[in-house]
Motif scaffolding. Structure first.
Motif, PDB file in Angstrom:
ATOM      1  N   PHE A 112     -88.396 -37.191  74.481  1.00  0.00           N
ATOM      2  CA  PHE A 112     -88.743 -38.634  74.344  1.00  0.00           C
ATOM      3  C   PHE A 112     -89.023 -39.190  75.343  1.00  0.00           C
ATOM      4  O   PHE A 112     -89.922 -40.151  75.718  1.00  0.00           O
ATOM      5  CB  PHE A 112     -87.801 -39.297  73.464  1.00  0.00           C
ATOM      6  CG  PHE A 112     -88.296 -40.506  73.162  1.00  0.00           C
ATOM      7  CD1 PHE A 112     -89.182 -40.568  71.705  1.00  0.00           C
ATOM      8  CD2 PHE A 112     -87.870 -41.661  73.550  1.00  0.00           C
ATOM      9  CE1 PHE A 112     -89.643 -41.938  71.551  1.00  0.00           C
ATOM     10  CE2 PHE A 112     -88.390 -43.060  73.260  1.00  0.00           C
ATOM     11  CZ  PHE A 112     -89.326 -43.031  72.407  1.00  0.00           C
ATOM     12  N   ALA A 113     -88.209 -39.121  76.524  1.00  0.00           N
ATOM     13  CA  ALA A 113     -88.351 -39.666  77.754  1.00  0.00           C
ATOM     14  C   ALA A 113     -90.065 -39.188  78.418  1.00  0.00           C
ATOM     15  O   ALA A 113     -90.626 -40.133  79.103  1.00  0.00           O
ATOM     16  CB  ALA A 113     -87.263 -39.403  78.715  1.00  0.00           C
ATOM     17  N   LEU A 135     -91.034 -46.200  79.909  1.00  0.00           N
ATOM     18  CA  LEU A 135     -90.081 -45.711  80.518  1.00  0.00           C
ATOM     19  C   LEU A 135     -88.701 -45.462  79.599  1.00  0.00           C
ATOM     20  O   LEU A 135     -88.317 -46.217  79.018  1.00  0.00           O
ATOM     21  CB  LEU A 135     -89.613 -46.639  81.882  1.00  0.00           C
ATOM     22  CG  LEU A 135     -88.279 -46.136  82.680  1.00  0.00           C
ATOM     23  CD1 LEU A 135     -88.739 -44.879  83.432  1.00  0.00           C
ATOM     24  CD2 LEU A 135     -87.721 -47.053  83.537  1.00  0.00           C
ATOM     25  N   GLY A 136     -88.388 -44.120  79.413  1.00  0.00           N
ATOM     26  CA  GLY A 136     -87.249 -43.776  78.664  1.00  0.00           C
ATOM     27  C   GLY A 136     -86.201 -43.816  79.587  1.00  0.00           C
ATOM     28  O   GLY A 136     -86.142 -42.914  80.533  1.00  0.00           O
ATOM     29  N   MET A 139     -88.750 -45.858  64.872  1.00  0.00           N
ATOM     30  CA  MET A 139     -89.527 -45.455  63.779  1.00  0.00           C
ATOM     31  C   MET A 139     -90.340 -44.257  64.221  1.00  0.00           C
ATOM     32  O   MET A 139     -90.979 -43.467  63.603  1.00  0.00           O
ATOM     33  CB  MET A 139     -90.757 -46.502  63.367  1.00  0.00           C
ATOM     34  CG  MET A 139     -90.095 -47.697  62.616  1.00  0.00           C
ATOM     35  SD  MET A 139     -91.587 -48.709  62.209  1.00  0.00           S
ATOM     36  CE  MET A 139     -92.246 -47.770  60.869  1.00  0.00           C
ATOM     37  N   ALA A 140     -90.460 -43.890  65.810  1.00  0.00           N
ATOM     38  CA  ALA A 140     -91.215 -42.999  66.268  1.00  0.00           C
ATOM     39  C   ALA A 140     -90.784 -41.717  65.839  1.00  0.00           C
ATOM     40  O   ALA A 140     -89.505 -41.351  65.802  1.00  0.00           O
ATOM     41  CB  ALA A 140     -91.176 -42.945  67.765  1.00  0.00           C
ATOM     42  N   ALA A 141     -91.469 -40.591  65.524  1.00  0.00           N
ATOM     43  CA  ALA A 141     -91.185 -39.326  64.921  1.00  0.00           C
ATOM     44  C   ALA A 141     -90.627 -38.677  66.200  1.00  0.00           C
ATOM     45  O   ALA A 141     -89.785 -37.503  65.801  1.00  0.00           O
ATOM     46  CB  ALA A 141     -92.273 -38.481  64.226  1.00  0.00           C
ATOM     47  N   GLU A 142     -90.789 -38.656  67.179  1.00  0.00           N
ATOM     48  CA  GLU A 142     -90.340 -38.120  68.384  1.00  0.00           C
ATOM     49  C   GLU A 142     -89.047 -38.469  68.792  1.00  0.00           C
ATOM     50  O   GLU A 142     -88.162 -37.663  69.464  1.00  0.00           O
ATOM     51  CB  GLU A 142     -91.073 -38.014  69.833  1.00  0.00           C
ATOM     52  CG  GLU A 142     -92.610 -37.659  69.382  1.00  0.00           C
ATOM     53  CD  GLU A 142     -93.579 -38.754  69.015  1.00  0.00           C
ATOM     54  OE1 GLU A 142     -94.798 -38.533  68.992  1.00  0.00           O
ATOM     55  OE2 GLU A 142     -93.057 -39.841  68.200  1.00  0.00           O
ATOM     56  N   THR A 143     -88.375 -39.250  68.045  1.00  0.00           N
ATOM     57  CA  THR A 143     -86.887 -39.783  68.493  1.00  0.00           C
ATOM     58  C   THR A 143     -85.707 -38.730  67.954  1.00  0.00           C
ATOM     59  O   THR A 143     -86.137 -38.189  66.619  1.00  0.00           O
ATOM     60  CB  THR A 143     -86.477 -41.102  68.007  1.00  0.00           C
ATOM     61  OG1 THR A 143     -86.742 -40.956  66.693  1.00  0.00           O
ATOM     62  CG2 THR A 143     -87.593 -42.190  68.723  1.00  0.00           C
ATOM     63  N   LEU A 171     -95.371 -41.709  68.112  1.00  0.00           N
ATOM     64  CA  LEU A 171     -94.924 -42.892  68.975  1.00  0.00           C
ATOM     65  C   LEU A 171     -96.127 -43.364  69.303  1.00  0.00           C
ATOM     66  O   LEU A 171     -96.068 -44.611  69.535  1.00  0.00           O
ATOM     67  CB  LEU A 171     -94.322 -41.988  70.308  1.00  0.00           C
ATOM     68  CG  LEU A 171     -93.910 -43.079  71.230  1.00  0.00           C
ATOM     69  CD1 LEU A 171     -93.205 -44.171  71.260  1.00  0.00           C
ATOM     70  CD2 LEU A 171     -93.462 -42.359  72.674  1.00  0.00           C
ATOM     71  N   GLU A 172     -97.280 -42.615  69.440  1.00  0.00           N
ATOM     72  CA  GLU A 172     -98.823 -43.179  69.600  1.00  0.00           C
ATOM     73  C   GLU A 172     -98.816 -44.429  68.719  1.00  0.00           C
ATOM     74  O   GLU A 172     -99.712 -45.434  69.113  1.00  0.00           O
ATOM     75  CB  GLU A 172     -99.674 -42.194  69.653  1.00  0.00           C
ATOM     76  CG  GLU A 172    -101.032 -42.576  69.834  1.00  0.00           C
ATOM     77  CD  GLU A 172    -101.272 -43.019  71.375  1.00  0.00           C
ATOM     78  OE1 GLU A 172    -102.438 -44.033  71.236  1.00  0.00           O
ATOM     79  OE2 GLU A 172    -100.718 -43.251  72.031  1.00  0.00           O
TER      80      GLU A 172
END
Length: 376
Positions: A64-65, A74-75, A295-299, A332-333
């Motif tokens: 995710f970072a 910045l993650g 909400m981001a699917a990548e988390t 995330l986009e």
């Protein structure tokens, strides 16, 4: 002049304001949102959007970072979190969310404490840093004031770009069981820039700036029930006032040093693009996001969120709560740049901030800090 009110005989308190208590007041010409820049620079590192991810395992895995870094933000990896303690973090987080769903947040916090009782391993943390660094994005890791001295040498050796010394409440000198951590001495000995926080008032912000910190975090990540510092400690951070106070400290320090600018990063109450715009308008250079990124699917948290303070071994100050079920999670986009079908500002955070600045007639973040404000 401070707005003091009497709360009882011989006892006064300062009237303060949350972000929801204020509104932005456009008073200049409007402009196209395409003419607005959200870029900012922290030390030698430039970012295209003023967003940092709160250093919690619910949000920030190395992957995710990388994704947030490629998107211009910045993650911040939690250097004392699960990535530093376990090789099977995804499985551990899945176990945590299953317990939270079936048994509730108290059982989940107990499991979180158990998972954080495992020893930290320098090689695991170095591997996480190396993965992000290999992707070519800026690498940042969070450590607590208590563990900063012990963990930082290995992090520097692993190749971090930024160090974040982050606690619920922080001061220029942390007195623990061992040798006190003097941030001024500590920062002077490092070759990497340091961001430190959180703070809630002018005096503490100014003290941290005098340590040589490149950035100061304001707030403690208060988020819609997830952070419970007020309930546990009775400590609250009214973000509009706190950000404005830190921005005033930045001006004082700028005059004091003849031109050294310290960035102010808001960490709390920023749940929507409107909140983000208000935080910048109060004087923040960037915001640290928690719940909005869940909400981001990548988390790795799969729509669940908990702050880093939730894992404290004896005084946890955060809950494990669901904020987006599977069908509500989006890339995330889309969280950052849309498109959005949400009329309340939880999606297209970049677009909402950009449009707010355009409606007020400002073309960059520093100029937008001068926008007019009203109190409701």
């Amino acid at each position: 002049m401070r707005d003091m009110v009497e709360i009882g005989m011989g006892r006064t308190a300062r009237r303060t304001y949350e972000l929801d208590d204020i509104d932005i007041v456009p008073s200049r010409r409007t402009r196209s949102s395409k003419q607005v820049s959200l870029a900012w620079q922290l030390d030698a590192y430039r970012f295209e959007i003023p967003f940092l991810a709160h250093p919690t395992d619910a949000l920030v895995s190395p992957k995710f970072a990388i994704e947030l870094g490629k998107a211009g933000g910045l993650g911040v990896i939690n250097g004392e979190g699960l990535w530093a303690r376990h090789t099977d973090v995804d499985a551990k987080i899945q176990q945590l969310t299953e317990v939270a769903e079936k048994e509730g947040t108290e059982a989940a916090v107990a499991l979180l404490q158990e998972l954080h009782a495992a020893p930290m391993k320098a090689d695991l943390l170095a591997a996480a840093v190396g993965e992000v660094r290999a992707a070519g994005v800026t690498t940042a890791v969070r450590v607590s004031p208590q563990n900063a001295r012990a963990l930082t040498p290995a992090l520097v050796q692993a190749g971090i770009d930024l160090l974040v010394v982050h606690g619920t409440i922080i001061s220029a000198e942390h007195v623990g069981d061992g040798e006190p951590l003097n941030l001024k001495t500590f920062i002077a000995e490092l070759d990497v820039p340091v961001v430190a926080g959180g703070v809630s008032d002018h005096r503490t912000a100014l003290h941290l700036m005098r340590t040589g910190a490149a950035g100061v975090i304001v707030g403690y990540g208060s988020m819609q029930g997830a952070t419970t510092t007020n309930e546990v400690l009775g400590i609250g951070v009214p973000m509009a006032t706190a950000i404005a106070d830190a921005a005033a400290a930045r001006r004082d320090y700028l005059d004091e040093t003849g031109g050294r600018y310290v960035h102010v990063i808001a960490d709390g109450e920023t749940l929507t693009s409107g909140h983000i715009a208000k935080a910048i308008a109060c004087g923040a250079d960037a915001v640290m996001l928690g719940v909005p990124l869940a909400m981001a699917a990548e988390t790795p948290g799969s729509g669940w969120y908990w702050p880093s303070a939730a894992a404290h071994p004896s005084v946890p100050r955060g809950a494990v709560l669901p904020y987006a079920i599977d069908e509500e999670r989006v890339p995330l986009e889309q969280v950052l740049n849309g498109p959005s079908n949400d009329p309340f500002g939880s999606l297209n955070l970049v677009g909402g901030l950009r449009r707010s600045m355009a409606k007020a007639g400002y073309s960059d973040l520093k100029e937008f800090q001068k926008v007019g404000l009203n109190v409701r």
